[in-house]
Design an enzyme around this catalytic site. Structure first.
Site, PDB file in Angstrom:
ATOM      1  N   ASN A  10      65.484  31.453  67.037  1.00 52.49           N
ATOM      2  CA  ASN A  10      64.363  30.829  67.748  1.00 52.49           C
ATOM      3  C   ASN A  10      64.569  31.076  69.236  1.00 52.49           C
ATOM      4  OD1 ASN A  10      62.328  29.213  68.767  1.00 52.49           O
ATOM      5  ND2 ASN A  10      63.397  27.289  68.370  1.00 52.49           N
ATOM      6  N   TRP A  11      63.765  31.994  69.788  1.00 55.01           N
ATOM      7  CA  TRP A  11      63.955  32.373  71.188  1.00 55.01           C
ATOM      8  C   TRP A  11      63.425  31.325  72.159  1.00 55.01           C
ATOM      9  CZ3 TRP A  11      63.324  38.253  72.555  1.00 55.01           C
ATOM     10  CH2 TRP A  11      64.332  38.970  71.918  1.00 55.01           C
ATOM     11  N   LYS A  12      62.615  30.395  71.688  1.00 54.64           N
ATOM     12  CA  LYS A  12      62.027  29.368  72.554  1.00 54.64           C
ATOM     13  C   LYS A  12      61.237  30.050  73.691  1.00 54.64           C
ATOM     14  CE  LYS A  12      65.668  26.208  71.142  1.00 54.64           C
ATOM     15  NZ  LYS A  12      66.573  25.104  71.521  1.00 54.64           N
ATOM     16  N   HIS A  93      59.541  21.551  65.558  1.00 60.15           N
ATOM     17  CA  HIS A  93      60.814  21.618  66.270  1.00 60.15           C
ATOM     18  C   HIS A  93      60.983  20.369  67.134  1.00 60.15           C
ATOM     19  CE1 HIS A  93      63.952  22.956  69.021  1.00 60.15           C
ATOM     20  NE2 HIS A  93      64.252  23.878  68.120  1.00 60.15           N
ATOM     21  N   GLU A  95      61.968  19.849  70.012  1.00 64.42           N
ATOM     22  CA  GLU A  95      61.475  19.918  71.385  1.00 64.42           C
ATOM     23  C   GLU A  95      59.962  19.697  71.437  1.00 64.42           C
ATOM     24  OE1 GLU A  95      65.098  22.956  72.470  1.00 64.42           O
ATOM     25  OE2 GLU A  95      63.075  23.749  72.131  1.00 64.42           O
ATOM     26  N   GLU A 163      67.896  19.422  62.390  1.00 63.27           N
ATOM     27  CA  GLU A 163      68.359  19.542  63.766  1.00 63.27           C
ATOM     28  C   GLU A 163      68.849  18.188  64.278  1.00 63.27           C
ATOM     29  OE1 GLU A 163      65.414  22.155  66.217  1.00 63.27           O
ATOM     30  OE2 GLU A 163      64.318  20.484  65.342  1.00 63.27           O
ATOM     31  N   GLY A 169      71.833  22.539  72.257  1.00 60.20           N
ATOM     32  CA  GLY A 169      72.075  22.970  73.622  1.00 60.20           C
ATOM     33  C   GLY A 169      73.159  22.203  74.358  1.00 60.20           C
ATOM     34  N   SER A 208      73.103  23.839  67.747  1.00 57.13           N
ATOM     35  CA  SER A 208      74.158  24.544  68.486  1.00 57.13           C
ATOM     36  C   SER A 208      75.051  25.378  67.575  1.00 57.13           C
ATOM     37  CB  SER A 208      75.011  23.559  69.301  1.00 57.13           C
ATOM     38  OG  SER A 208      74.260  23.005  70.349  1.00 57.13           O
ATOM     39  N   GLY A 229      69.305  28.817  68.105  1.00 59.37           N
ATOM     40  CA  GLY A 229      68.579  28.863  69.362  1.00 59.37           C
ATOM     41  C   GLY A 229      69.148  29.891  70.317  1.00 59.37           C
ATOM     42  N   GLY A 230      69.872  29.428  71.338  1.00 65.84           N
ATOM     43  CA  GLY A 230      70.350  30.301  72.401  1.00 65.84           C
ATOM     44  C   GLY A 230      71.149  31.499  71.931  1.00 65.84           C
TER      45      GLY A 230
END
Length: 252
Positions: A10-12, A93, A95, A163, A169, A208, A229-230
């Site tokens: 997931n590049w966000k 998600h 966020e 999640e 993060g 994470s 994610g990241g």
């Protein structure tokens, strides 16, 4: 019943045309691990160029609107992302639940829009640190599953991603035992709602995930993959997670 591991990125709100070069290395790793399903959700502006650049790699959207069309300025429908080449979307998600105040009903509607338009969905659920510290984590998450699960939910098009919001993060992660316990609770909730379909539905871990902790987390009970994610932004960090999934192998 066996369930193939799914490693989804997931590049966000990250990435550019230049950064799509990272997908080539990810596709190479996916081809080298045919026992693992690999997918990457990119910003809407990058879906079409990503599909063109790396044919054969599953490209998805990060969100869709619940409606197929209408006066929803700035929103993107499931039909639109499908036309761009997306074969799945993320919905709910944490966020978006927090920043865009999305409710379980909103998330359910988005998942149903994905199904209606013939694309798969990864439906996210999870608790905050305050909820976990209060001892309410399992109740919160299973309630989100109950409220967000779309009509027609089935293993061939829907996955659930757990999640722990407090781990995203931050570099903090629950123990493998904590993850297994929550995934088991989600599986039980699914069984109560959709019966045997629950056995084939993949439940991903999404908090994470890194090359360092991937093997331990993917080896936990009822963990059928990861929503990353990241670490999915570069092949250097994402490929080791794919490789860890291949080593862990199928679960059942």
């Amino acid at each position: 019943m066996t369930r193939r591991k799914l490693i989804a990125g997931n590049w966000k709100m990250n990435g550019s045309l230049a950064s799509l070069v990272e997908l080539d290395g990810i596709r190479t790793a996916a081809l080298a691990a045919p026992e693992v399903d690999v997918a990457v959700a990119v910003p809407a502006t990058l879906i079409a160029p990503a599909v063109q650049l790396v044919p054969g790699l599953a490209i998805g959207a990060e969100d869709v609107h619940a409606a197929d069309k209408g006066a929803h300025t700035g929103c993107v429908s499931a039909a639109m992302v499908k036309e761009a080449g997306a074969i799945f979307t993320i919905v709910g998600h944490s966020e978006r639940r927090a920043d865009q105040c999305e409710t379980d009903a909103d998330v359910k509607g988005k998942a149903e829009a994905a199904y209606r338009n013939g694309i798969a969905a990864i439906l996210c659920v999870g608790e905050t640190l305050d909820q976990r510290d209060a001892g309410d984590a399992e109740a919160v998450v299973t309630a989100q599953v109950a409220g967000s699960l779309p009509d027609g939910a089935a293993a061939d098009w829907l996955s659930i991603a757990y999640e722990p919001v407090w781990a995203i993060g931050t570099g903090r992660t629950p123990t493998a035992a904590d993850v297994a316990a929550m995934h088991g609770a989600i599986r039980e909730q699914l069984r109560a709602m959709i019966g045997n379909q629950a056995e084939g539905m993949r439940i991903l871990y999404g908090g994470s995930v890194t090359p360092d902790n991937a093997a331990e987390l993917l080896g936990a009970g009822d963990v059928d993959g990861a929503l990353v994610g990241g670490a999915s932004l570069t092949a250097a960090k994402f490929v080791p997670i794919i490789e860890a999934a291949a080593v862990v192998g199928d679960v059942g």
